[in-house]
Design a protein around this motif. Structure first.
Motif, PDB file in Angstrom:
ATOM      1  N   SER A 114      13.742  -9.229  -3.742  1.00  0.00           N
ATOM      2  CA  SER A 114      13.211  -8.414  -5.210  1.00  0.00           C
ATOM      3  C   SER A 114      13.704  -9.489  -6.227  1.00  0.00           C
ATOM      4  O   SER A 114      14.522  -9.851  -6.136  1.00  0.00           O
ATOM      5  CB  SER A 114      14.215  -7.206  -5.116  1.00  0.00           C
ATOM      6  N   GLU A 167      15.276  -8.817  -8.808  1.00  0.00           N
ATOM      7  CA  GLU A 167      16.605  -8.392  -9.226  1.00  0.00           C
ATOM      8  C   GLU A 167      17.748  -9.480  -9.006  1.00  0.00           C
ATOM      9  O   GLU A 167      18.324  -9.609  -9.658  1.00  0.00           O
ATOM     10  CB  GLU A 167      17.152  -6.356  -9.559  1.00  0.00           C
ATOM     11  N   ILE A 200       4.450   0.672  -1.541  1.00  0.00           N
ATOM     12  CA  ILE A 200       4.543   0.184  -1.443  1.00  0.00           C
ATOM     13  C   ILE A 200       3.218  -1.045  -0.964  1.00  0.00           C
ATOM     14  O   ILE A 200       3.045  -1.921  -2.648  1.00  0.00           O
ATOM     15  CB  ILE A 200       5.469  -0.740  -0.993  1.00  0.00           C
ATOM     16  N   GLU A 252       1.427  -4.111  -4.358  1.00  0.00           N
ATOM     17  CA  GLU A 252       1.287  -5.052  -3.873  1.00  0.00           C
ATOM     18  C   GLU A 252       0.015  -5.767  -3.575  1.00  0.00           C
ATOM     19  O   GLU A 252       0.108  -7.385  -3.433  1.00  0.00           O
ATOM     20  CB  GLU A 252       2.123  -5.406  -2.464  1.00  0.00           C
ATOM     21  N   LEU A 303       4.221 -10.773  -6.419  1.00  0.00           N
ATOM     22  CA  LEU A 303       5.432  -9.984  -6.344  1.00  0.00           C
ATOM     23  C   LEU A 303       5.999  -9.659  -7.534  1.00  0.00           C
ATOM     24  O   LEU A 303       6.526  -8.475  -7.620  1.00  0.00           O
ATOM     25  CB  LEU A 303       6.572 -10.574  -4.898  1.00  0.00           C
ATOM     26  N   SER A 329       4.465  -6.475  -9.157  1.00  0.00           N
ATOM     27  CA  SER A 329       4.258  -5.532  -8.753  1.00  0.00           C
ATOM     28  C   SER A 329       5.540  -4.977  -8.420  1.00  0.00           C
ATOM     29  O   SER A 329       5.790  -3.515  -8.431  1.00  0.00           O
ATOM     30  CB  SER A 329       4.062  -5.600  -7.370  1.00  0.00           C
ATOM     31  N   TYR A 330       6.037  -5.780  -8.716  1.00  0.00           N
ATOM     32  CA  TYR A 330       7.735  -4.849  -9.033  1.00  0.00           C
ATOM     33  C   TYR A 330       7.709  -4.290 -10.222  1.00  0.00           C
ATOM     34  O   TYR A 330       8.325  -2.885 -10.346  1.00  0.00           O
ATOM     35  CB  TYR A 330       8.930  -6.018  -8.211  1.00  0.00           C
ATOM     36  N   ARG A 331       7.379  -4.964 -11.100  1.00  0.00           N
ATOM     37  CA  ARG A 331       7.539  -3.941 -12.496  1.00  0.00           C
ATOM     38  C   ARG A 331       6.709  -3.268 -12.661  1.00  0.00           C
ATOM     39  O   ARG A 331       6.797  -1.835 -12.920  1.00  0.00           O
ATOM     40  CB  ARG A 331       6.621  -5.553 -13.453  1.00  0.00           C
ATOM     41  N   ARG A 384       5.975  -0.960  -9.946  1.00  0.00           N
ATOM     42  CA  ARG A 384       6.496  -0.220  -9.060  1.00  0.00           C
ATOM     43  C   ARG A 384       8.231   0.760 -10.021  1.00  0.00           C
ATOM     44  O   ARG A 384       8.189   2.206  -9.442  1.00  0.00           O
ATOM     45  CB  ARG A 384       7.272  -0.906  -8.270  1.00  0.00           C
ATOM     46  N   GLU A 385       8.686  -0.751 -10.654  1.00  0.00           N
ATOM     47  CA  GLU A 385       9.296   0.184 -11.368  1.00  0.00           C
ATOM     48  C   GLU A 385       9.412   1.403 -12.228  1.00  0.00           C
ATOM     49  O   GLU A 385       9.660   2.317 -12.585  1.00  0.00           O
ATOM     50  CB  GLU A 385      10.581  -0.795 -12.340  1.00  0.00           C
TER      51      GLU A 385
END
Length: 291
Positions: free
Chosen positions: A25, A27, A124, A128, A133, A136-138, A140-141
């Motif tokens: 991830s 972060e 998810i 994705e 990735l 995609s995380y942004r 999802r967040e």
DNA sequence: TACCAGGTAAAAA
DNA sequence: TTTTTACATGGT
């Protein structure tokens, strides 16, 4: 009263497994020594915590902000951490191959972590598809902060009902394409009206899971195998057309270039029934060795 | 700026 | 039946 102690099957390295999960991830909160995450039981958001209280053998202690749920939370923690997985079979198979033997040894005790629910895993997978990735995380967040629930500084993944009721426009506002917004809403609607039951996947064969998932709009062959390995922990499953995997397998088991999906299958063939575990270890090594 | 990144369904040929 | 295209975001 349930005892909140968890004894994962050895060999197991809890801290390494946490670190690898974090490395996937953006972060990248490294040096995490406890697993602290928001989960959902009976639609109720709860905080689940897992910490190591003994090494050799590894013993973990599970806790929850609501003690009424501690028994269920412990079972969920076992699922998330893949406590029941025995790595020895995989190590016997990988030991025979010189190219990856040293990598597997470096990651001794690593088990993949699974999302707390298969609905979350399925969402998810859709997010994705195709994009990086990081992007995609942004997305999802943004989705979690718009539709999920905040608890104790953490965010619980949205309820199925909430996503089923969400308008396609609202989902698109998180950065999803119109198609993907429709896929996610469509899945949520099917789960709500019980025409889809993702929990039945757990008792299906790998091939039946592929059939079942690809019959749902938005879920192709990549998503089916991605859910099999990452969501269900089926150790032999590999999305051979996955771009990152084709690159990484090419780097460590091929000629250094990105392989074709057919070539990926061929190269991983000798590692059955742990082809998915080989893929996971290579990706994990790739992520970790960058830091 | 253009292109690629852990694909898929639907349109066009 | 097989091939081509549109799609959203973030990094390079």
């Amino acid at each position: 009263m349930s005892v909140p102690l968890l004894n994962p099957i050895a060999p197991y390295d809890f801290l390494l497994s946490l670190r690898v999960a974090a490395s996937f991830s953006p972060e990248a909160s490294q040096n995490q020594t406890i697993l602290r995450t928001a989960v959902r039981l009976d639609k109720k958001p709860l905080v689940m915590e897992v910490r190591q209280i003994n090494k050799r053998p590894v013993q973990l202690k599970v806790s929850c902000n609501d003690n009424d749920y501690i028994g269920t939370i412990k079972k969920l923690a076992e699922w998330v951490l893949f406590a029941e997985l025995n790595l020895r079979g995989f190590y016997r198979v990988s030991h025979r191959n010189k190219k990856i033997n040293h990598i597997v040894k470096r990651l001794h005790g690593l088990k993949p972590m699974r999302p707390a629910s298969l609905f979350e895993m399925a969402v998810i997978a859709v997010i994705e598809q195709q994009i990086s990735l990081i992007a995609s995380y942004r997305i999802r967040e943004r989705m979690i902060k718009r539709f999920g629930d905040s608890i104790d500084g953490l965010w619980a993944f949205p309820c199925v009902e909430t996503l089923a009721e969400a308008a396609v426009d609202e989902l698109m506002a998180c950065g999803l394409s119109k198609r993907k917004a429709e896929y996610i809403r469509g899945l949520a609607l099917k789960v709500c009206d019980r025409s889809v039951d993702l929990n039945t996947l757990k008792t299906m064969s790998d091939e039946d899971v592929r059939q079942y998932m690809t019959s749902i709009r938005g879920f192709g062959p990549w998503s089916a195998d991605y859910i099999l390995i990452r969501g269900l922990g089926r150790t032999d499953c590999v999305p051979a057309n996955d771009l990152a995997l084709r690159t990484t397998v090419g780097k460590y088991l091929g000629d250094g270039t990105r392989l074709s999906p057919e070539k990926v299958r061929k190269v991983l063939e000798p590692f059955a029934p742990y082809r998915g575990m080989v893929a996971f270890y290579l990706l994990a090594y790739e992520k970790i060795s960058k830091h």
